[in-house]
Write an enzyme that holds these catalytic residues in place. Structure first.
Site, PDB file in Angstrom:
ATOM      1  CB  CYS A   1      -0.937   0.023   1.213  1.00 44.17           C
ATOM      2  SG  CYS A   1      -2.026  -1.396   1.351  1.00 44.17           S
TER       3      CYS A   1
ATOM      4  CG  HIS B   1      -0.459   3.178   4.451  1.00 46.45           C
ATOM      5  ND1 HIS B   1      -0.779   1.848   4.515  1.00 46.45           N
ATOM      6  CD2 HIS B   1       0.421   3.391   5.463  1.00 46.45           C
ATOM      7  CE1 HIS B   1      -0.142   1.278   5.514  1.00 46.45           C
ATOM      8  NE2 HIS B   1       0.599   2.207   6.108  1.00 46.45           N
TER       9      HIS B   1
END
Length: 514
Positions: free
Chosen positions: A54, A104
């Site tokens: 991610c 993220h």
């Protein structure tokens, strides 16, 4: 034909594999709204992430740089605030630039050029999930196990749904607010969902959209341990697959949940598009749909991401602007680092070349959107040094051929057109010797695996020291509501936190070996 600066709605899902999409050949998934975007838009059939994890994938996408070029190695690598992103450039071109949802970002800078973030993060923004190569291949910094596979199924409510309902609500509201600003400025809005990321749990109504008997099993069975490539063996232990029994029916239930989650995201896409239409913005709004990486979904007995196989690294990429670009399909390879130059060319209305600090690694896809693919280099590069690694790996795909350098231990070469399940390794095939030499040269161009491995190992130890000393405080997450510093996943293990948020509660699955 629209000529003024377009609004841009960028929709990103998490862990949504290209091979799972109905417009890329999947016959089971029900995602009519995304399929309609694809039917009316331009579909890039061979589109890849630049690191199948991610955080590095998303940072690389924002910077237009390959992950290692900006020191993005794992899900706790700091995205440095001195690196320009497309958000900075879009603001310089007169855009309002906002975000709702997950990105993220790790580090004190939680904006990276965005003017507004409408939600907090779902995952840690500190160094909690740093990889530690000193502990070998079985180290699991993010509590990766097969438990999410065994816990798959329907539920009343999940943390994923809590978060994504918040993301969609704020995304819709942002469109309304941007539409009524009345200042004449175009806007760019990211709406980023956490689903269909594991665990594969969804509410009963989405589960019931599928007949369980029609959910297909993975096409490729578990590869025997002694026949796995080096990285796949690492991941076998990193993900605790040797500690759990995962049956064929477990795999099918997990895929059922995953598909239901995709249908859930599909309905969110419909909400966003309906809002665009209501506001009278459809004619001058470009909608881009993609993911950050895929999910192996039981193929080869593998789960999650962390490899370069098609289910993990290949992602959807659709550009919807039917009054600007004729619907069509692009076969040439492209990747997320191409997003920045594409966005800036679209925003500027001409090729953009005013990049600060040495340029970027991606190429604009605007010519391909206009039907001209003659100038595409047809090459994508992906890298890996995250959970499950014990060194650095790299993938190069050119045309149908995909080459993988796996920590200097194994090399793989596949012809994806002839062998879409990646079962016939051509690395020793004399007929492919010339092409292999070219792909190896591209993979090693300005890329020193020994030097990189040393630098990454040192970087890990610096971050681990800081996290041990601070206990992860501050968390660095973006605070929107008063309790955001403690909501969702901060320093705690992801699996435990998600399990506690599930309604009704399901105790985490335990390994066979205690």
């Amino acid at each position: 034909m629209a000529t003024k600066q377009p609004n841009i709605l960028f929709i990103q899902a998490d862990q949504m594999a290209g091979p799972a999409m109905p417009f890329q050949g999947n016959k089971t998934v029900k995602a009519p709204h995304m399929a309609r975007l694809a039917e009316e838009g331009v579909v890039f059939e061979n589109f890849y992430c630049n690191l199948p994890m991610c955080g590095p994938s998303r940072a690389s996408m924002h910077a237009g740089r390959l992950p290692f070029n900006i020191r993005m190695y794992d899900n706790a690598s700091e995205f440095q605030s001195s690196i320009p992103t497309f958000a900075h450039y879009l603001r310089s071109l007169g855009y309002h630039v906002e975000m709702s949802g997950k990105m993220h970002f790790v580090g004190a800078d939680q904006f990276h050029g965005y003017e507004k973030r409408h939600t907090t993060e779902i995952y840690p923004a500190n160094f909690a999930w740093t990889v530690d190569w000193t502990k070998g291949r079985e180290y699991r910094p993010t509590n990766l196990t097969m438990a999410p596979i065994l816990e798959s199924g329907p539920a009343i409510r999940t943390m994923q749904m809590d978060y994504d309902d918040e993301v969609a609500y704020n995304g819709v509201q942002a469109i309304y607010d941007l539409a009524r600003k009345g200042d004449g400025k175009p806007w760019y809005l990211t709406v980023s969902f956490t689903e269909p990321h594991s665990p594969y749990v969804i509410s009963q109504d989405y589960w019931d959209r599928y007949d369980h008997d029609e959910i297909e099993y993975p096409a490729v069975d578990e590869i025997p341990l002694d026949e796995k490539d080096h990285l796949s063996r690492n991941l076998h232990y990193c993900q605790g697959r040797h500690e759990f029994t995962v049956t064929p029916e477990n795999r099918r239930i997990a895929r059922h949940g995953y598909y239901g989650m995709i249908s859930y995201v599909d309905d969110k896409v419909a909400q966003l598009r309906e809002t665009i239409d209501k506001c009278g913005l459809a004619d001058n709004t470009i909608i881009i749909l993609t993911a950050d990486h895929g999910d192996m979904m039981g193929e080869r007995g593998m789960w999650f991401k962390q490899h370069f196989f098609e289910w993990a690294a290949k992602i959807p990429f659709v550009v919807h602007a039917p009054n600007r670009f004729k619907p069509g399909r692009v076969k040439q390879n492209a990747s997320l680092i191409d997003l920045m130059p594409t966005l800036l060319d679209l925003a500027a209305g001409k090729p953009f070349d005013d990049y600060a600090g040495g340029g970027i690694d991606g190429e604009s896809l605007v010519p391909a959107l206009n039907g001209d693919t003659s100038g595409m280099d047809d090459i994508c590069i992906s890298e890996f040094a995250a959970d499950g690694s014990t060194g650095v790996s790299r993938m190069v795909k050119k045309g149908p051929l995909k080459y993988m350098y796996l920590e200097g231990v194994d090399e793989l070469l596949y012809d994806i057109d002839a062998d879409p399940n990646e079962l016939n390794n051509l690395i020793d095939d004399p007929a492919h010797a010339e092409a292999l030499a070219e792909l190896r040269e591209i993979a090693m161009r300005n890329w020193d695996p020994e030097a990189l491995s040393k630098e990454i190992a040192l970087d890990q130890q610096r971050r681990l020291m800081i996290h041990r000393a601070t206990g992860g405080s501050p968390t660095w997450v973006n605070i929107v509501r008063a309790d955001d510093d403690n909501r969702y996943i901060r320093n705690a293990g992801a699996a435990d936190t998600k399990a506690k948020a599930r309604l009704p509660y399901v105790p985490p699955a335990k390994p066979d070996l205690v």
